[in-house]
Design an enzyme around this catalytic site. Structure first.
Site, PDB file in Angstrom:
ATOM      1  N   CYS A  78       0.856  -1.182   0.000  1.00  0.00           N
ATOM      2  CA  CYS A  78       0.000   0.000   0.000  1.00  0.00           C
ATOM      3  C   CYS A  78       0.891   1.230   0.000  1.00  0.00           C
ATOM      4  O   CYS A  78       2.072   1.154   0.314  1.00  0.00           O
ATOM      5  CB  CYS A  78      -0.874   0.016   1.242  1.00  0.00           C
ATOM      6  N   ARG A  81       1.916   1.536  -5.922  1.00  0.00           N
ATOM      7  CA  ARG A  81       2.058   0.543  -4.849  1.00  0.00           C
ATOM      8  C   ARG A  81       0.766  -0.228  -4.568  1.00  0.00           C
ATOM      9  O   ARG A  81       0.780  -1.256  -3.903  1.00  0.00           O
ATOM     10  CB  ARG A  81       2.497   1.240  -3.555  1.00  0.00           C
ATOM     11  N   TRP A 115      -3.622  -1.896  -1.532  1.00  0.00           N
ATOM     12  CA  TRP A 115      -3.559  -3.154  -2.292  1.00  0.00           C
ATOM     13  C   TRP A 115      -4.046  -4.202  -1.317  1.00  0.00           C
ATOM     14  O   TRP A 115      -3.382  -4.502  -0.326  1.00  0.00           O
ATOM     15  CB  TRP A 115      -2.120  -3.420  -2.730  1.00  0.00           C
ATOM     16  N   ASN A 156       0.417  -0.208   6.135  1.00  0.00           N
ATOM     17  CA  ASN A 156       0.945  -1.014   5.027  1.00  0.00           C
ATOM     18  C   ASN A 156       1.638  -2.212   5.661  1.00  0.00           C
ATOM     19  O   ASN A 156       2.518  -2.039   6.498  1.00  0.00           O
ATOM     20  CB  ASN A 156       1.940  -0.163   4.217  1.00  0.00           C
ATOM     21  N   GLY A 157       1.228  -3.413   5.291  1.00  0.00           N
ATOM     22  CA  GLY A 157       1.837  -4.608   5.879  1.00  0.00           C
ATOM     23  C   GLY A 157       0.747  -5.591   6.260  1.00  0.00           C
ATOM     24  O   GLY A 157      -0.395  -5.466   5.817  1.00  0.00           O
ATOM     25  N   GLU A 168      11.161 -13.686 -19.252  1.00  0.00           N
ATOM     26  CA  GLU A 168      10.888 -12.292 -18.935  1.00  0.00           C
ATOM     27  C   GLU A 168       9.888 -11.692 -19.938  1.00  0.00           C
ATOM     28  O   GLU A 168       8.974 -10.964 -19.555  1.00  0.00           O
ATOM     29  CB  GLU A 168      12.219 -11.513 -18.909  1.00  0.00           C
ATOM     30  N   LYS A 181       6.265 -10.156 -18.928  1.00  0.00           N
ATOM     31  CA  LYS A 181       5.863  -8.788 -19.280  1.00  0.00           C
ATOM     32  C   LYS A 181       4.495  -8.802 -19.941  1.00  0.00           C
ATOM     33  O   LYS A 181       3.637  -7.986 -19.630  1.00  0.00           O
ATOM     34  CB  LYS A 181       6.855  -8.138 -20.251  1.00  0.00           C
ATOM     35  N   GLU A 192       1.578  -9.865 -17.434  1.00  0.00           N
ATOM     36  CA  GLU A 192       1.233  -8.961 -16.325  1.00  0.00           C
ATOM     37  C   GLU A 192       0.560  -7.680 -16.789  1.00  0.00           C
ATOM     38  O   GLU A 192      -0.221  -7.100 -16.050  1.00  0.00           O
ATOM     39  CB  GLU A 192       2.442  -8.662 -15.423  1.00  0.00           C
ATOM     40  N   HIS A 251       9.012 -31.392 -25.556  1.00  0.00           N
ATOM     41  CA  HIS A 251       8.633 -32.248 -24.424  1.00  0.00           C
ATOM     42  C   HIS A 251       7.258 -31.880 -23.865  1.00  0.00           C
ATOM     43  O   HIS A 251       6.940 -32.215 -22.736  1.00  0.00           O
ATOM     44  CB  HIS A 251       9.692 -32.153 -23.321  1.00  0.00           C
ATOM     45  N   LYS A 256       3.630  -2.559  -7.191  1.00  0.00           N
ATOM     46  CA  LYS A 256       5.041  -2.460  -7.547  1.00  0.00           C
ATOM     47  C   LYS A 256       5.956  -3.181  -6.558  1.00  0.00           C
ATOM     48  O   LYS A 256       6.845  -3.913  -6.946  1.00  0.00           O
ATOM     49  CB  LYS A 256       5.425  -0.983  -7.651  1.00  0.00           C
TER      50      LYS A 256
HETATM   51  O1  M6R Z   1      11.203  -5.110  -6.240  1.00  0.00           O
HETATM   52  P1  M6R Z   1      11.569  -6.507  -6.631  1.00  0.00           P
HETATM   53  O2  M6R Z   1      12.547  -6.536  -7.746  1.00  0.00           O
HETATM   54  O3  M6R Z   1      12.003  -7.346  -5.489  1.00  0.00           O
HETATM   55  O4  M6R Z   1      10.208  -7.127  -7.165  1.00  0.00           O
HETATM   56  C1  M6R Z   1      10.126  -8.461  -7.557  1.00  0.00           C
HETATM   57  C2  M6R Z   1       8.882  -8.710  -8.373  1.00  0.00           C
HETATM   58  O5  M6R Z   1       7.746  -8.430  -7.619  1.00  0.00           O
HETATM   59  C3  M6R Z   1       8.861  -7.871  -9.644  1.00  0.00           C
HETATM   60  O6  M6R Z   1       9.996  -8.063 -10.418  1.00  0.00           O
HETATM   61  C4  M6R Z   1       7.614  -8.196 -10.485  1.00  0.00           C
HETATM   62  O7  M6R Z   1       7.701  -9.487 -10.981  1.00  0.00           O
HETATM   63  C5  M6R Z   1       7.458  -7.176 -11.605  1.00  0.00           C
HETATM   64  N1  M6R Z   1       6.130  -6.626 -11.609  1.00  0.00           N
HETATM   65  C6  M6R Z   1       7.673  -7.736 -12.947  1.00  0.00           C
HETATM   66  O8  M6R Z   1       7.549  -6.783 -13.941  1.00  0.00           O
END
Ligand code: M6R
Length: 612
Positions: free
Chosen positions: A2, A27, A73, A99-100, A485, A489, A492, A508, A607
């Site tokens: 959050c 966030r 969040w 937050n937490g 990756e 991308k 998400e 496989h 984030k």
């Molecule tokens: O802040 P961090 O690099 O530790 O975050 C890890 C993941 O949450 C982050 O890379 C997430 O997978 C991204 N949204 C990917 O784009």
């Protein structure tokens, strides 16, 4: 997860809080709320984004020079108005934002219910505000002391701000496991989950440490004590962030801006670390730990999401250049599976935000078993940067888009520099090879720029495939993590199902998915297993799959086979990830925009994931 912001000082609080919430919205963005202290606690909250909150309060009185705000969040309780923060105590005199996660909230809640407290929300947070009220009234303690005692009963993570109707000139802030920064201006204080909402007002900040409580009072000095009642002297640091770094700068989205920033962010990550004349790498942050790396029997890289993908590239780099065996672990698995760890293991934790709860827990575990833990973080002063023994900052600049882009390339550059340096010191690569790679690394920013010129072509391809249901991404060797990756991308931000695979693994299982509807993105750059990847392309074509190939400039062989080609400059095999990832970022960006998805704030995501 959050976003938290609070203000006390001579200004009207509302504009500071709303602007701050917008900056922190990456966030979390499922509901938002605000509290201003006037005669009473004026609380407004609603489901939705910060802009919905603004509409909601448009006809309300938002005056006041002290207040706090929150963008959520959801963890406990669905995103709705009741569960939105702030939460208020039963006597209506205290309000809290959090937050937490309060892990023992269920037992605290039932105790409080037995004592007559009525809960309005399903959140864990509401427990805390009732608990503080209960301690205040039962034990006749002042607010600070009641907060302190309450926090001693809490298990879990928190960054909290508390306002009280009875103390209209005071803000109480505390943290454990979730970040909190206090900005110190002239006769004013700002509080936020990160420095982005603070930077336009002051660059003097104090990062609150775990289990610290700060009291911010009008016209008084900042006071900090621990939850064990030990007084601490605030350590004021200077922020080195510019306002332009956290604005869109003419781009439609932060993600696009951040993709385009990569020539610069990669350069910034290398700046001052490579002396081309002398031909050496200097990583000041881990200098004292070089010997540990040289003696390491094993390196364990731990991270989540995109940072984990960078870790996979790191595995290939370290093993090739240093011959030290490497394991790459999801932090969330590592922390719970009682891994075998030795004192001569070096653990490298990678995190953009430096706040990822699972990675923090993995670090704690590794430290408790005596391993040396190094960090690769982007956010300066973040929890992971502070929890590790030493580390290297990626210097990519603030990354606001939820999809990680420039942080990834900077992580890979950092891993390249680390492994090159250790390989050089260990003698596992020759001096000439070391120089050759360094020289090539220096050309990467310009090669990324050239790759960005493929944008229009990538947009065209995005237009053709924007409505498909599935995507497959294939790569081998250094390009395998890039396939993962690319798939991450896409899923998400566009919500299209995508899977990344080592190209040779396709036969496989995943090959069964291929038909004329299935676009397959293949990273088919020269060197390494190029010929093998061509065979994999043939296998897809034989089953009528559509090939989108990332190829090197001038490659005619793959061009004849693929349906679409995106050309990128040639480079050292181990540096290809730094370039090949760019078209995949752009492809997912354009597809998401064409599907009208919220690129910077994809659904259900946040984030920094500060909960497990
Ligand atoms: O802040 P961090 O690099 O530790 O975050 C890890 C993941 O949450 C982050 O890379 C997430 O997978 C991204 N949204 C990917 O784009």
């Amino acid at each position: 997860m959050c976003g938290i912001i609070a203000y006390i000082g001579p200004r009207q609080a509302y504009p500071v809080l709303i602007k701050g919430l917008h900056r922190l919205e990456y966030r979390g963005y499922d509901s938002a709320g605000i509290c201003l202290v006037n005669q009473h606690l004026d609380i407004y909250k609603c489901k939705g984004k910060v802009s919905d909150l603004e509409k909601f309060v448009a006809d309300k009185d938002t005056s006041g020079t002290i207040g706090m705000a929150h963008t959520r969040w959801a963890t406990h309780g669905e995103p709705n108005q009741i569960n939105a923060h702030p939460h208020i105590s039963q006597n209506q005199k205290l309000a809290i934002i959090h937050n937490g996660i309060i892990e023992n909230y269920a037992s605290l809640r039932s105790e409080l219910i037995n004592r007559g407290y009525k809960f309005k929300s399903d959140t864990d947070t509401e427990v805390l505000v009732h608990l503080i009220e209960d301690i205040q009234t039962q034990e006749k303690l002042d607010l600070e002391e009641s907060v302190r005692i309450a926090l001693n009963q809490v298990i879990g993570a928190y960054a909290i701000v508390i306002l009280s109707e009875d103390h209209p000139d005071k803000i109480i802030v505390a943290r454990k496991g979730s970040p909190m920064v206090i900005g110190i201006g002239k006769d004013e204080f700002f509080v936020a989950s990160d420095a982005t909402p603070i930077i336009e007002y002051t660059n003097n900040v104090v990062y609150l440490n775990d289990e610290e409580i700060a009291v911010l009072e009008r016209n008084k000095e900042l006071k900090i004590k621990t939850i064990k009642n030990k007084i601490e002297t605030p350590y004021i640091q200077k922020l080195e962030m510019s306002l332009s770094a956290i604005e869109k700068g003419g781009f439609d989205h932060f993600m696009l801006k951040e993709i385009y920033e990569q020539p610069r962010s990669v350069r910034d990550c290398m700046r001052g670390r490579i002396n081309m004349e002398k031909g050496i790498v200097h990583l000041g942050g881990i200098r004292e730990y070089e010997q540990k790396l040289l003696n390491a029997k094993r390196i364990i890289i731990t991270a989540c999401g995109t940072s984990w993908h960078a870790g996979l590239v790191g595995e290939y780099l370290f093993e090739e250049l240093t011959r030290i065996p490497v394991e790459v672990e999801y932090s969330s698995e590592f922390r719970y599976r009682n891994p075998v760890l030795y004192e001569d293991d070096v653990v490298i934790a990678i995190s953009q935000s430096g706040e990822t709860a699972d990675t923090l827990a993995a670090i704690d575990l590794a430290k408790s078993k005596g391993a040396t833990v190094l960090g690769i973080c982007n956010v300066v002063g973040s929890s992971i940067a502070r929890a590790t023994h030493a580390g290297v900052y990626t210097h990519a600049g603030p990354e606001i888009g939820v999809a990680s882009t420039k942080a990834f390339t900077a992580q890979v550059v950092t891993l390249t520099l680390m492994s090159l340096q250790i390989g050089h010191l260990k003698g596992t690569i020759t001096r000439s090879r070391y120089h050759q790679i360094l020289t090539e690394l220096d050309t990467i920013p310009e090669k990324i720029e050239r790759t960005l010129r493929m944008n229009e072509k990538i947009k065209e391809i995005a237009g053709i495939y924007k409505d498909v249901k599935n995507f497959l991404y294939l790569g081998r060797g250094y390009n395998f993590p890039i396939a993962l990756e690319g798939a991450l991308k896409l899923k998400e931000i566009s919500y299209i199902h995508a899977e990344g695979y080592p190209a040779a693994e396709m036969k496989h299982g995943p090959i069964a998915l291929i038909d004329e509807q299935m676009p397959v993105v293949v990273i088919a750059t020269k060197k390494g297993t190029y010929e093998k990847v061509i065979s994999n392309i043939q296998e897809v074509k034989a089953r009528k799959g559509k090939i989108i190939a990332i190829i090197n400039e001038g490659d005619v062989t793959v061009k004849q086979l693929a349906d679409h080609c995106i050309e990128i400059p040639e480079t050292e095999e181990m540096l290809v990830p730094l370039i090949a990832t760019i078209p995949l970022q752009l492809l997912s960006y354009h597809i998401a925009v064409m599907r009208h998805c919220n690129v910077d704030q994809p659904r259900n995501l946040a984030k920094s994931v500060t909960v497990e």
